[in-house]
Design a protein around this motif. Sequence first.
Motif, PDB file in Angstrom:
ATOM      1  N   GLY A  34       0.714  -1.116  -0.054  1.00 60.74           N
ATOM      2  CA  GLY A  34       0.069  -0.065   0.011  1.00 60.74           C
ATOM      3  C   GLY A  34       0.916   1.275   0.129  1.00 60.74           C
ATOM      4  N   LEU A  35       1.949   1.245  -0.366  1.00 57.84           N
ATOM      5  CA  LEU A  35       3.174   2.377  -0.381  1.00 57.84           C
ATOM      6  C   LEU A  35       3.412   2.629  -1.773  1.00 57.84           C
ATOM      7  CD1 LEU A  35       4.179   4.424   1.516  1.00 57.84           C
ATOM      8  CD2 LEU A  35       6.254   2.943   1.636  1.00 57.84           C
ATOM      9  N   GLU A  36       3.073   3.766  -2.245  1.00 52.49           N
ATOM     10  CA  GLU A  36       3.257   4.311  -3.658  1.00 52.49           C
ATOM     11  C   GLU A  36       4.661   4.404  -3.838  1.00 52.49           C
ATOM     12  OE1 GLU A  36       1.042   7.790  -4.609  1.00 52.49           O
ATOM     13  OE2 GLU A  36      -0.802   6.878  -3.870  1.00 52.49           O
ATOM     14  N   LEU A  62       8.064   3.413  10.041  1.00 51.86           N
ATOM     15  CA  LEU A  62       7.651   2.165   9.487  1.00 51.86           C
ATOM     16  C   LEU A  62       7.141   1.278  10.730  1.00 51.86           C
ATOM     17  CD1 LEU A  62       7.864   0.472   6.975  1.00 51.86           C
ATOM     18  CD2 LEU A  62      10.089  -0.403   7.600  1.00 51.86           C
ATOM     19  N   ALA A  63       7.712   1.350  11.987  1.00 52.27           N
ATOM     20  CA  ALA A  63       7.242   0.796  13.016  1.00 52.27           C
ATOM     21  C   ALA A  63       5.636   1.175  13.235  1.00 52.27           C
ATOM     22  CB  ALA A  63       8.130   0.819  14.254  1.00 52.27           C
ATOM     23  N   ARG A  68       0.136   0.341  13.529  1.00 50.98           N
ATOM     24  CA  ARG A  68      -1.341   0.807  13.238  1.00 50.98           C
ATOM     25  C   ARG A  68      -2.030  -0.177  12.051  1.00 50.98           C
ATOM     26  NH1 ARG A  68      -0.549   4.949   9.717  1.00 50.98           N
ATOM     27  NH2 ARG A  68       0.788   5.939  11.448  1.00 50.98           N
ATOM     28  N   ARG A  69      -1.354  -0.647  11.017  1.00 56.95           N
ATOM     29  CA  ARG A  69      -1.957  -1.695  10.259  1.00 56.95           C
ATOM     30  C   ARG A  69      -2.581  -2.974  10.930  1.00 56.95           C
ATOM     31  NH1 ARG A  69       1.341  -2.166   5.894  1.00 56.95           N
ATOM     32  NH2 ARG A  69       2.850  -3.538   7.109  1.00 56.95           N
ATOM     33  N   GLN A  70      -1.829  -3.390  11.893  1.00 53.88           N
ATOM     34  CA  GLN A  70      -2.097  -4.448  12.780  1.00 53.88           C
ATOM     35  C   GLN A  70      -3.205  -4.374  13.601  1.00 53.88           C
ATOM     36  OE1 GLN A  70       1.223  -5.708  15.412  1.00 53.88           O
ATOM     37  NE2 GLN A  70       0.357  -8.010  15.587  1.00 53.88           N
ATOM     38  N   GLU A  71      -3.307  -3.306  14.044  1.00 56.79           N
ATOM     39  CA  GLU A  71      -4.417  -2.919  15.053  1.00 56.79           C
ATOM     40  C   GLU A  71      -5.712  -3.040  14.064  1.00 56.79           C
ATOM     41  OE1 GLU A  71      -3.845   0.652  17.137  1.00 56.79           O
ATOM     42  OE2 GLU A  71      -2.731  -0.241  18.943  1.00 56.79           O
ATOM     43  N   GLU A  72      -5.555  -2.455  13.002  1.00 60.65           N
ATOM     44  CA  GLU A  72      -6.748  -2.370  12.232  1.00 60.65           C
ATOM     45  C   GLU A  72      -7.475  -3.662  11.590  1.00 60.65           C
ATOM     46  OE1 GLU A  72      -6.003   0.140   9.136  1.00 60.65           O
ATOM     47  OE2 GLU A  72      -5.934   2.171  10.296  1.00 60.65           O
TER      48      GLU A  72
END
Length: 89
Positions: A34-36, A62-63, A68-72
């Motif tokens: 998800g990173l352009e 990055l951490a 944040r992605r793991q929490e979502e």
Amino acid sequence: MLLFVLTQSTPPIMVLVLIVALYLVVIDIKDEPGLEFGHKVWWFLFVLLTHVPGYLVFRIWLAARRHRRQEESHPATPGPRGRRGDGPA
């Protein structure tokens, strides 16, 4: 890199550290979902210009992004209801 430009001298160990930091940025960011591409280039250039402090900022960012992605991806579960301890609520 900016320090090298200002002082016009480059100790060999600092060049080695810069190369290692850039290599680690490429390894960390190439598979980041998800990173352009423009953001990847921006981080690479940021670390190139700011050297070790830039790499530390990159690792913190990055951490935080991965956390944040793991929490979502894991929805919060409701806590226990009723009385805690022995017996029914």
